[in-house]
Design an enzyme around this catalytic site. Sequence first.
Site, PDB file in Angstrom:
ATOM      1  N   HIS A 120      -3.194  -5.881   2.525  1.00  0.00           N
ATOM      2  CA  HIS A 120      -2.898  -5.877   3.962  1.00  0.00           C
ATOM      3  C   HIS A 120      -3.370  -7.203   4.559  1.00  0.00           C
ATOM      4  CE1 HIS A 120      -1.872  -1.619   4.353  1.00  0.00           C
ATOM      5  NE2 HIS A 120      -2.943  -1.300   3.659  1.00  0.00           N
ATOM      6  N   CYS A 154       0.801  -1.211   0.000  1.00  0.00           N
ATOM      7  CA  CYS A 154       0.000   0.000   0.000  1.00  0.00           C
ATOM      8  C   CYS A 154       0.845   1.277   0.000  1.00  0.00           C
ATOM      9  CB  CYS A 154      -0.987  -0.041   1.166  1.00  0.00           C
ATOM     10  SG  CYS A 154      -2.422   0.970   0.888  1.00  0.00           S
ATOM     11  N   ARG A 196     -12.559   5.775  -1.569  1.00  0.00           N
ATOM     12  CA  ARG A 196     -11.607   4.893  -0.877  1.00  0.00           C
ATOM     13  C   ARG A 196     -11.958   3.439  -1.199  1.00  0.00           C
ATOM     14  NH1 ARG A 196      -7.810   6.521   2.116  1.00  0.00           N
ATOM     15  NH2 ARG A 196      -6.672   4.961   3.325  1.00  0.00           N
TER      16      ARG A 196
HETATM   17  N1  GLN Z   1      -2.293   6.908   2.162  1.00  0.00           N
HETATM   18  C1  GLN Z   1      -2.318   5.937   1.070  1.00  0.00           C
HETATM   19  C2  GLN Z   1      -3.707   5.784   0.434  1.00  0.00           C
HETATM   20  O1  GLN Z   1      -4.695   6.099   1.078  1.00  0.00           O
HETATM   21  C3  GLN Z   1      -1.873   4.576   1.575  1.00  0.00           C
HETATM   22  C4  GLN Z   1      -2.807   3.981   2.609  1.00  0.00           C
HETATM   23  C5  GLN Z   1      -2.271   2.680   3.204  1.00  0.00           C
HETATM   24  O2  GLN Z   1      -1.085   2.459   3.294  1.00  0.00           O
HETATM   25  N2  GLN Z   1      -3.213   1.808   3.679  1.00  0.00           N
HETATM   26  O3  GLN Z   1      -3.796   5.316  -0.692  1.00  0.00           O
END
Ligand code: GLN
Length: 259
Positions: A208, A112, A146
Amino acid sequence: MRFWPRAATPYPQCIMEAMALRIVHLFPDLMSIYGDRGNVLALQQRSRWRGIDVEVRSHTAGAALDPDWADLYFFGGGQDQGQDVVGEDLQGPNGARLREGIASGAAALSICGGYQLLGHEYVPDGAPPIPGAGVLDVRTTVGSRRFVGNLLVKSDGGALVGFENHSGKTYLGPRARPLGRVLVGNGNNGEDRTEGAVQGRVIGCYLHGSLLPKNPWLADRLIGWALERRHGPVTLAPLDDTAEHAAQAQAMEVARART
Ligand code: GLN
């Protein structure tokens, strides 16, 4: 070709030159969310079960990275505010040292936010672009929504399952190839059904979880790549992955049920 004793069974120890694996955990204070540290634990334990000596060091912003030391880098996920501190560190000599380490044959797994910063740049919402280390031919820019949820991917080594939580949309350039094809979830950008990127021995993805404990084939691929840097080609002894495969199957069932 070297074969490793399976620690899971009483097995005559091979008389082998001791192997060692050196792991650098990049920015664990700023970039290790959603259980990503579990990837380092999985790499450590799957190596130790095979009699491989493992040392893990942390790199924090401002320290001097040693490009000759690590066989494997782990770079976890983080929030935008952590990414700008990390991006700044990688714009200095540490970015060049990381590129040098990768060029020397070190492997890397990034998740990520870490994935985004191994690319050319990450453009957050309403903020200037954060330049990346440029070891992956990818670019990321924040999207309008998101992506949160289970992520199931078909990759060349088998299935990969985890969960995603990112607003960044990542697009691959010609020097990177996708880690796999999205079966459930959004992956790189929610548009081209790709997930992750692979370039040489560097892997980036949005999985993740943590990813490696329940996707053991990928952990072993990374361990093999990393050992090759100083020991030459190795064949890892198989481990009893009954529990790992059961965990993967359960997570895949949940992911499929929520489509
Ligand atoms: N800040 C980055 C995004 O929102 C990575 C988020 C993360 O590492 N989960 O894409």
